[in-house]
Design a protein around this motif. Structure first.
Motif, mmCIF file in Angstrom:
data_model
loop_
_atom_site.group_PDB
_atom_site.id
_atom_site.type_symbol
_atom_site.label_atom_id
_atom_site.label_comp_id
_atom_site.label_asym_id
_atom_site.label_seq_id
_atom_site.Cartn_x
_atom_site.Cartn_y
_atom_site.Cartn_z
ATOM 1 N N GLN A 98 0.828 -1.207 0.000
ATOM 2 C CA GLN A 98 0.000 0.000 0.000
ATOM 3 C C GLN A 98 0.864 1.259 0.000
ATOM 4 O O GLN A 98 0.510 2.261 -0.616
ATOM 5 N N VAL A 99 1.995 1.231 0.682
ATOM 6 C CA VAL A 99 2.899 2.383 0.754
ATOM 7 C C VAL A 99 4.308 1.937 0.364
ATOM 8 O O VAL A 99 4.589 0.742 0.282
ATOM 9 N N ASP A 100 5.183 2.912 0.102
ATOM 10 C CA ASP A 100 6.568 2.626 -0.286
ATOM 11 C C ASP A 100 6.616 1.680 -1.480
ATOM 12 O O ASP A 100 7.376 0.702 -1.499
ATOM 13 N N ALA A 146 9.939 9.292 -10.541
ATOM 14 C CA ALA A 146 8.745 8.672 -9.955
ATOM 15 C C ALA A 146 8.081 9.571 -8.927
ATOM 16 O O ALA A 146 6.863 9.552 -8.762
ATOM 17 N N GLY A 147 8.875 10.389 -8.227
ATOM 18 C CA GLY A 147 8.318 11.290 -7.230
ATOM 19 C C GLY A 147 7.438 12.367 -7.816
ATOM 20 O O GLY A 147 6.699 13.032 -7.078
ATOM 21 N N ALA A 158 4.030 1.013 -9.968
ATOM 22 C CA ALA A 158 4.283 -0.034 -8.977
ATOM 23 C C ALA A 158 3.881 -1.406 -9.519
ATOM 24 O O ALA A 158 4.606 -2.400 -9.338
ATOM 25 N N MET A 159 2.733 -1.470 -10.191
ATOM 26 C CA MET A 159 2.301 -2.744 -10.776
ATOM 27 C C MET A 159 3.208 -3.132 -11.935
ATOM 28 O O MET A 159 3.542 -4.308 -12.116
ATOM 29 N N GLY A 160 3.624 -2.138 -12.739
ATOM 30 C CA GLY A 160 4.520 -2.428 -13.848
ATOM 31 C C GLY A 160 5.872 -2.932 -13.376
ATOM 32 O O GLY A 160 6.457 -3.832 -13.985
ATOM 33 N N LEU A 171 -0.198 -9.876 -5.732
ATOM 34 C CA LEU A 171 -0.900 -9.515 -4.505
ATOM 35 C C LEU A 171 -0.876 -7.997 -4.397
ATOM 36 O O LEU A 171 0.206 -7.397 -4.283
ATOM 37 N N LEU A 172 -2.047 -7.369 -4.437
ATOM 38 C CA LEU A 172 -2.167 -5.916 -4.445
ATOM 39 C C LEU A 172 -2.857 -5.460 -3.168
ATOM 40 O O LEU A 172 -3.995 -5.842 -2.898
ATOM 41 N N ASP A 173 -2.164 -4.622 -2.402
ATOM 42 C CA ASP A 173 -2.696 -4.152 -1.125
ATOM 43 C C ASP A 173 -3.223 -2.725 -1.271
ATOM 44 O O ASP A 173 -2.448 -1.774 -1.380
ATOM 45 N N GLU A 174 -4.536 -2.568 -1.291
ATOM 46 C CA GLU A 174 -5.203 -1.267 -1.335
ATOM 47 C C GLU A 174 -4.638 -0.368 -2.441
ATOM 48 O O GLU A 174 -4.171 0.752 -2.181
ATOM 49 N N PRO A 175 -4.669 -0.803 -3.707
ATOM 50 C CA PRO A 175 -4.075 0.021 -4.772
ATOM 51 C C PRO A 175 -4.787 1.345 -5.003
ATOM 52 O O PRO A 175 -4.200 2.258 -5.595
ATOM 53 N N THR A 176 -6.033 1.498 -4.552
ATOM 54 C CA THR A 176 -6.755 2.753 -4.794
ATOM 55 C C THR A 176 -6.725 3.686 -3.590
ATOM 56 O O THR A 176 -7.396 4.714 -3.596
#
Length: 256
Positions: A98-100, A146-147, A158-160, A171-176
């Motif tokens: 979700q972060v970092d 990226a920043g 991040a997904m790419g 495994l995707l943690d809270e992507p939205t």
């Protein structure tokens, strides 16, 4: 809320991920208790539930970021229950926290290249080309830091970056999280579905339950560290308790 049976299980693809009776937590105190989850190739499987119910804890335990107290995790026939996170990646599991989730000082291209850390250098250009074909919006951003990306662009990167290793399972943690509703909907319906279209399995933790069900083939509902309900969106739509408790509406409003 009563637990629904795992309907039409025979119609789901063979399990790519089989997590069975997972108990995990922090400092030896369980947060989740006896949760079982399966994901097949090409499926988007969602995990929904209120804040603090153990959704992120489950994902962290599956990828080796949190010790499992008991239970087993098998990916494509490989028991990864107590492997370190680096070894979990080697068996084909990609994790987007979700972060970092990106390296802000680096460019988009450099982030993608770092994602290919297990590949030979000669293999990286072809993999980068493939990732850009799945996420075409990244193409004009390759030299951008990226920043400087927007929230939606950052999640796409991040997904790419994870896709660079061509994992079997995402495994995707809270992507939205923290995204505007329109951008969040686009990310789920477009980008997350794109990952499944590559043939990979996708396990999605998502706070926006209604949007998650709209793209899912199967859903697990957590509450209080337990799996309370599971089923297809069609099956869940038959439960007025589920719709009213977790979607804030009526059965007729559930997207199926």
């Amino acid at each position: 809320m009563p637990t629904l049976s795992a309907d039409v299980a025979s119609e789901r693809p063979a399990a790519l991920l089989q997590a069975t009776d997972i108990v995990a937590g922090y400092g030896g105190a369980p947060i989740i208790n006896g949760i079982s989850v399966t994901v097949g190739a090409g499926e988007v499987v969602s995990i929904v539930g209120p804040n603090g119910c153990g959704k992120s804890t489950l994902l962290k335990s599956l990828v080796g970021n949190l010790d499992i107290i008991s239970g087993t995790v098998v990916v494509d026939g490989n028991d990864i229950t107590r492997l370190a996170s680096a070894e979990v990646a080697r068996v084909g599991v990609g994790y987007v926290p979700q972060v970092d989730d990106v390296f802000e000082p680096l460019t988009v291209r450099e982030n993608l290249e770092i994602g290919a850390y297990l590949l030979k250098r000669s293999e990286i250009p072809a993999r980068l080309e493939h990732v850009v074909s799945v996420f075409p919006a990244l193409a004009p951003m390759l030299s951008r830091r990226a920043g400087k990306l927007s929230g939606g662009e950052r999640k796409m990167l991040a997904m790419g970056r994870v896709l660079m290793l061509q994992p079997k399972l995402f495994l995707l943690d809270e992507p939205t999280a923290n995204l505007a509703p329109a951008i969040a909907d686009s990310l789920l319906s477009g980008r997350v579905r794109s990952l499944a279209s590559t043939g990979a399995g996708v396990l999605l933790v998502e706070q926006r339950a209604k949007a998650a069900l709209a793209i899912s083939s199967y859903t697990y509902v957590l509450s209080g560290g337990l799996c309370r309900v599971e089923g297809t969106p069609t099956k869940l739509s038959e439960s007025s308790d589920f719709v009213e408790s977790f979607l804030g509406g009526t059965v007729a409003q559930l997207p199926v």
